[in-house]
Design a protein around this motif. Structure first.
Motif: not given
Length: 231
Positions: A44-49
């Motif tokens: 999954t895509i990181w936070d703040n991205t």
């Protein structure tokens, strides 16, 4: 008691996804057939991205559909030094409000998002080819060949002109490997449509590499075209 994670990210945006692998005792039995879905997810895509999966017309695809991954992050590059045309080509703009655009980097990587939210890497966008009107995933064929127990390395590419494009491959076998081209074509045919089966599979002691250590597909394509023209 070490735990492993799969982390993905092009240099242009830095790392941007993660997938924590299950502990060894939690792993399911291995999938017996070679398959994209047996690969470890990008996660999954990181936070703040933020990420988008875009089709060939730059529209977002539905969950489960294939498209190019575009990433927007705080660590994204401003552009390629001295290459404004390449910079413009590499970015996707989305208007958030009048006069304000969100800028995403086009990774060139094809992905699919599963229902659990994990991204599955399907290959490079520039590794798709049209053969007799059909779209062929060259990296998918390569993954199948690499699943063969006698194959150490494999490269799949297209040869000849656009009007007569063919899929071919070059493989490096284990020292004890005695497979023939026909047997390997039969192996690939178990998993893909007939138009995706390489018309020829060549054998070599090693694959040509670029200065960066990547497989030099263009060199292989030129070599096979030269052989065909001299035949």
């Amino acid at each position: 008691e070490a735990r492993f994670s799969n982390v993905y990210g092009p240099a242009e945006v830095n790392q941007c996804t993660y997938y924590h692998l299950p502990a060894l005792g939690e792993l399911d039995a291995p999938i017996p057939l070679p398959s994209i879905d047996s690969a470890i997810p990008l996660g999954t895509i990181w936070d703040n991205t933020e990420g988008l999966i875009l089709d060939e017309h730059d529209f977002e695809v539905e969950t489960g559909e294939t498209g190019e991954l575009a990433i927007r992050s705080s660590t994204m590059m401003k552009g390629y030094w001295g290459k404004p045309e390449l910079t413009a080509k590499s970015f996707f703009m989305r208007e958030l409000a009048q006069g304000f655009n969100e800028i995403f980097y086009r990774t060139g990587d094809l992905v699919r998002q599963n229902s659990d939210g994990n991204l599955i890497f399907l290959g490079r966008k520039d590794r798709q080819a049209k053969v007799r009107g059909f779209r062929v995933e060259l990296d998918g064929i390569e993954a199948i060949l690499l699943a063969h127990p006698d194959i150490i390395e494999a490269a799949v590419y297209t040869t000849s002109e656009q009007s007569d494009r063919r899929v071919e491959a070059t493989v490096v076998l284990e020292e004890s490997g005695e497979e023939t081209s026909e047997k390997l074509r039969d192996f690939v045919a178990k998993f893909v449509a007939p138009y995706s089966v390489p018309t020829q599979i060549h054998f070599g002691s090693e694959l040509p590499r670029t200065a960066a250590g990547k497989i030099d597909y263009r060199r292989l394509e030129r070599k096979e075209m030269a052989i065909a023209e001299s035949a």
